[in-house]
Write a protein that holds these residues in place. Sequence first.
Motif, PDB file in Angstrom:
ATOM      1  N   MET A   1       0.849  -1.196   0.000  1.00  0.00           N
ATOM      2  CA  MET A   1       0.000   0.000   0.000  1.00  0.00           C
ATOM      3  C   MET A   1       0.883   1.244   0.000  1.00  0.00           C
ATOM      4  SD  MET A   1      -2.948   1.113   2.741  1.00  0.00           S
ATOM      5  CE  MET A   1      -3.955  -0.297   2.354  1.00  0.00           C
ATOM      6  N   THR A   2       0.711   2.121  -0.985  1.00  0.00           N
ATOM      7  CA  THR A   2       1.526   3.319  -1.099  1.00  0.00           C
ATOM      8  C   THR A   2       1.074   4.379  -0.100  1.00  0.00           C
ATOM      9  OG1 THR A   2       1.811   2.907  -3.449  1.00  0.00           O
ATOM     10  CG2 THR A   2       2.326   5.116  -2.652  1.00  0.00           C
ATOM     11  N   PRO A   3       1.997   4.959   0.656  1.00  0.00           N
ATOM     12  CA  PRO A   3       1.602   6.022   1.581  1.00  0.00           C
ATOM     13  C   PRO A   3       0.966   7.173   0.823  1.00  0.00           C
ATOM     14  CG  PRO A   3       3.830   5.268   2.056  1.00  0.00           C
ATOM     15  CD  PRO A   3       3.432   4.644   0.760  1.00  0.00           C
ATOM     16  N   PRO A   4      -0.214   7.637   1.225  1.00  0.00           N
ATOM     17  CA  PRO A   4      -0.920   8.687   0.493  1.00  0.00           C
ATOM     18  C   PRO A   4      -0.280  10.053   0.724  1.00  0.00           C
ATOM     19  CG  PRO A   4      -2.121   8.111   2.489  1.00  0.00           C
ATOM     20  CD  PRO A   4      -0.952   7.177   2.409  1.00  0.00           C
ATOM     21  N   LEU A   5       0.216  10.663  -0.339  1.00  0.00           N
ATOM     22  CA  LEU A   5       0.816  11.991  -0.229  1.00  0.00           C
ATOM     23  C   LEU A   5      -0.269  13.051  -0.145  1.00  0.00           C
ATOM     24  CD1 LEU A   5       3.747  11.825  -2.815  1.00  0.00           C
ATOM     25  CD2 LEU A   5       3.895  11.754  -0.321  1.00  0.00           C
ATOM     26  N   ALA A   6      -0.019  14.050   0.674  1.00  0.00           N
ATOM     27  CA  ALA A   6      -0.974  15.143   0.812  1.00  0.00           C
ATOM     28  C   ALA A   6      -0.931  16.039  -0.423  1.00  0.00           C
ATOM     29  CB  ALA A   6      -0.646  15.967   2.053  1.00  0.00           C
ATOM     30  N   PRO A   7      -2.081  16.420  -0.949  1.00  0.00           N
ATOM     31  CA  PRO A   7      -2.098  17.343  -2.090  1.00  0.00           C
ATOM     32  C   PRO A   7      -1.728  18.746  -1.633  1.00  0.00           C
ATOM     33  CG  PRO A   7      -4.332  16.931  -1.321  1.00  0.00           C
ATOM     34  CD  PRO A   7      -3.442  16.021  -0.535  1.00  0.00           C
ATOM     35  N   PRO A   8      -1.396  19.626  -2.562  1.00  0.00           N
ATOM     36  CA  PRO A   8      -1.075  21.006  -2.184  1.00  0.00           C
ATOM     37  C   PRO A   8      -2.231  21.643  -1.419  1.00  0.00           C
ATOM     38  CG  PRO A   8      -0.450  20.586  -4.461  1.00  0.00           C
ATOM     39  CD  PRO A   8      -1.220  19.383  -4.011  1.00  0.00           C
ATOM     40  N   GLY A   9      -1.895  22.356  -0.344  1.00  0.00           N
ATOM     41  CA  GLY A   9      -2.904  23.035   0.447  1.00  0.00           C
ATOM     42  C   GLY A   9      -3.540  22.173   1.517  1.00  0.00           C
ATOM     43  N   TRP A  10      -3.108  20.923   1.638  1.00  0.00           N
ATOM     44  CA  TRP A  10      -3.661  20.021   2.655  1.00  0.00           C
ATOM     45  C   TRP A  10      -3.308  20.546   4.046  1.00  0.00           C
ATOM     46  CZ3 TRP A  10      -6.835  15.856   2.683  1.00  0.00           C
ATOM     47  CH2 TRP A  10      -6.862  15.063   3.826  1.00  0.00           C
ATOM     48  N   SER A  11      -4.295  20.633   4.917  1.00  0.00           N
ATOM     49  CA  SER A  11      -4.061  21.130   6.269  1.00  0.00           C
ATOM     50  C   SER A  11      -3.466  20.043   7.150  1.00  0.00           C
ATOM     51  CB  SER A  11      -5.366  21.615   6.896  1.00  0.00           C
ATOM     52  OG  SER A  11      -5.164  21.953   8.258  1.00  0.00           O
ATOM     53  N   ARG A  12      -2.366  20.342   7.778  1.00  0.00           N
ATOM     54  CA  ARG A  12      -1.739  19.363   8.662  1.00  0.00           C
ATOM     55  C   ARG A  12      -2.599  19.062   9.886  1.00  0.00           C
ATOM     56  NH1 ARG A  12       3.318  22.296  11.793  1.00  0.00           N
ATOM     57  NH2 ARG A  12       2.196  24.050  12.696  1.00  0.00           N
ATOM     58  N   TRP A  13      -3.568  19.927  10.175  1.00  0.00           N
ATOM     59  CA  TRP A  13      -4.417  19.720  11.353  1.00  0.00           C
ATOM     60  C   TRP A  13      -5.471  18.647  11.123  1.00  0.00           C
ATOM     61  CZ3 TRP A  13      -2.842  21.343  15.830  1.00  0.00           C
ATOM     62  CH2 TRP A  13      -1.946  22.409  15.885  1.00  0.00           C
ATOM     63  N   LEU A  14      -5.525  18.083   9.908  1.00  0.00           N
ATOM     64  CA  LEU A  14      -6.400  16.936   9.662  1.00  0.00           C
ATOM     65  C   LEU A  14      -5.739  15.615  10.065  1.00  0.00           C
ATOM     66  CD1 LEU A  14      -7.833  17.910   6.164  1.00  0.00           C
ATOM     67  CD2 LEU A  14      -9.032  17.979   8.357  1.00  0.00           C
ATOM     68  N   VAL A  15      -4.432  15.651  10.308  1.00  0.00           N
ATOM     69  CA  VAL A  15      -3.723  14.426  10.653  1.00  0.00           C
ATOM     70  C   VAL A  15      -3.951  14.011  12.112  1.00  0.00           C
ATOM     71  CG1 VAL A  15      -1.467  13.281  10.673  1.00  0.00           C
ATOM     72  CG2 VAL A  15      -2.029  14.896   8.857  1.00  0.00           C
ATOM     73  N   PRO A  16      -3.906  14.925  13.097  1.00  0.00           N
ATOM     74  CA  PRO A  16      -4.188  14.502  14.472  1.00  0.00           C
ATOM     75  C   PRO A  16      -5.552  13.830  14.659  1.00  0.00           C
ATOM     76  CG  PRO A  16      -3.092  16.624  14.497  1.00  0.00           C
ATOM     77  CD  PRO A  16      -3.403  16.328  13.058  1.00  0.00           C
ATOM     78  N   PRO A  17      -6.648  14.304  14.023  1.00  0.00           N
ATOM     79  CA  PRO A  17      -7.905  13.548  14.160  1.00  0.00           C
ATOM     80  C   PRO A  17      -7.821  12.128  13.603  1.00  0.00           C
ATOM     81  CG  PRO A  17      -8.357  15.772  13.383  1.00  0.00           C
ATOM     82  CD  PRO A  17      -6.865  15.595  13.343  1.00  0.00           C
ATOM     83  N   ALA A  18      -7.051  11.951  12.520  1.00  0.00           N
ATOM     84  CA  ALA A  18      -6.863  10.607  11.979  1.00  0.00           C
ATOM     85  C   ALA A  18      -6.172   9.714  13.007  1.00  0.00           C
ATOM     86  CB  ALA A  18      -6.047  10.666  10.688  1.00  0.00           C
ATOM     87  N   ALA A  19      -5.153  10.269  13.654  1.00  0.00           N
ATOM     88  CA  ALA A  19      -4.442   9.514  14.690  1.00  0.00           C
ATOM     89  C   ALA A  19      -5.352   9.236  15.881  1.00  0.00           C
ATOM     90  CB  ALA A  19      -3.203  10.292  15.131  1.00  0.00           C
ATOM     91  N   LEU A  20      -6.161  10.221  16.247  1.00  0.00           N
ATOM     92  CA  LEU A  20      -7.058  10.054  17.390  1.00  0.00           C
ATOM     93  C   LEU A  20      -8.090   8.960  17.152  1.00  0.00           C
ATOM     94  CD1 LEU A  20      -7.824  13.654  18.735  1.00  0.00           C
ATOM     95  CD2 LEU A  20      -6.901  11.732  20.032  1.00  0.00           C
ATOM     96  N   SER A  21      -8.561   8.819  15.915  1.00  0.00           N
ATOM     97  CA  SER A  21      -9.568   7.803  15.637  1.00  0.00           C
ATOM     98  C   SER A  21      -9.027   6.406  15.912  1.00  0.00           C
ATOM     99  CB  SER A  21     -10.039   7.905  14.182  1.00  0.00           C
ATOM    100  OG  SER A  21      -9.051   7.435  13.289  1.00  0.00           O
TER     101      SER A  21
END
Length: 454
Positions: A1-21
Motif C-alpha cells: 500500500m503506497t503512503p498517500p501523499l498530501a495534495p497542495p494546500g492540505w491542512s496538517r491539522w487533519l492528521v491529528p484527528p486521523a491519529a485520534l480515531s
Amino acid sequence: MTPPLAPPGWSRWLVPPAALSVHLSIGQAYAWSVFKPALESALDLSGTQSALPFQLGIVMLGLSAAFGGTLVERNGPRWAMTVALCCFSSGFLLAALGAATEQYWLIVFGYGFVGGIGLGIGYISPVSTLIKWFPDRPGMATGIAIMGFGGGALIASPWSAQMLESFGADSTGIAYAFLVHGLVYAVFMSLGVLLVRVPAPGYRQSESAGPAAPPAAGSLISTAQVSARSAVRTPQFWCLWVVLCMNVTAGIGILEKAAPMITDFFTGTSAPVSAAAAAGFVALLSAANMAGRIGWSSTSDLIGRKNVYRVYLGVGALMYLLIAQFGDSSKPLFILCALVILSFYGGGFATIPAYLKDLFGTYQVGAIHGRLLTAWSTAGVLGPLIVNWVADSQEEAGRSGAGLYSLSFSIMIGLLVVGFVANELVRPVHPRHHVPAPEEATDDEPVSEKQHSA
C-alpha cells in the motif's frame, strides 16, 4: 500500500484527528476490567485467569511495536492503520466467538494475541507521520494522538458496562458486546485510514503555521539521522529505555491498585473511603493520565525533553515520598500527589517520541519508538508485581492500612532515582551512528541497508 501523499494546500491539522480515531479505539484496552466480573461469573474463572487477555495484549503490544516498527516506516501510516484495524477488530470478533461457545482460550487468543498485535501497530502508526507534519511542535503533535490512548477507556468503560447491562452478563451477552465492539471500532478506525496523509517530499512548515520553536538551551536536538538498527546500538537508546521503564513502573504502581490503595490508606480513620469514592478516584487518575499526555508533552516543546523528564522523575520521586510520609494523614495531599504522578505517567508516554526525534532524527523514528516500547511491556509486569507482592507480604506480616505500601513506595522512589540518573546520562548521538537521509526519502523509500550500517 503506497503512503498517500498530501495534495497542495492540505491542512496538517487533519492528521491529528486521523491519529485520534485509532488511538481512541485501541485505548479500549484500559477498560478491560469492565468485562472481568462478567467473564468470571459466566465462565467460572479466577481473577488471574480473567486478566490473561489484557496481560497478553500488553505483551503483544510491545512485541508487535518492536518487530513491526520497521514495516510501519516502510509502508506508511495508512498501511499500519489498516493492519491495526483488521487485527484489533478481528480480535474482538474471535473473542465474541469464544464467549458464544464458552471457549475461553479463544477469547485469550482473539483479544490478547490478535488484538494485541493491533494495539502495537496502531499505537505507533501515526507517530512518525505526526512528527514530520509538526517539526515545530513534535511534543504537542504526538501528545494529541497518544492522549487518545489514555482517554479511550473514558469512553469504553461506560459504553461496555451499558452493553453488558443491555445484553446481559452471561456468555451470550458478553459475545454480543464483543461483536458490537469489533464492528463499531472497525468503522471508527477506518476514518483514520481514509483521512491520514504523509507530507510531500521536501515539506516545510508553512509560514502561516507560525515560527518554529527555538531549541531550548542545552537541548539535544539534532539535524542528523540515525536508522533503527543503529539506534539500538547507542547508549542513548538504552538510557531512554531505562527512563521510560522507570517512569511507567512508578505510574502503574498506583494506577493498577488505585481503588484498594486509597481505601486501605484511610481505613480506620475518621474519613474512610467508600467504594463509590474509590471509583471516582480511579476516574480522576484516568483524567490526569489523559491531561498529562497533551499538557506535559506540549510543555516539553518549550523547556526541552531532558528538562521535562527531570520533572517527571525528580518531582515524581518527591510525590511518592510525600505520600509515604504524610499520605494517610491528609486525603487531599494523597489525591493531589497521585494525580501528579499519573500526569507524569501519561506525559512520559507522549513525550518519548519527540525525545527520540531530537536524538535520532525523523528517519525511522517510528521503528525506534516501537523498539523502545518493550520498556512498557517490562514495566507492565514490574509495577503491579512490586506493589501487589509487597502488599501481600506486608499483610502476612500483620501490617495494615498505609503500612501495606510503605516498602513498595520506597522501591518506586529508588526506581525513579535510577531513571533520573539515566536521563542525566543522555548525550548527543556520536556521529559514527549517523546515516545520510536523502531529501526525497519518505516512509516508503527507506535508506538502503548499506547506509544503515555505514
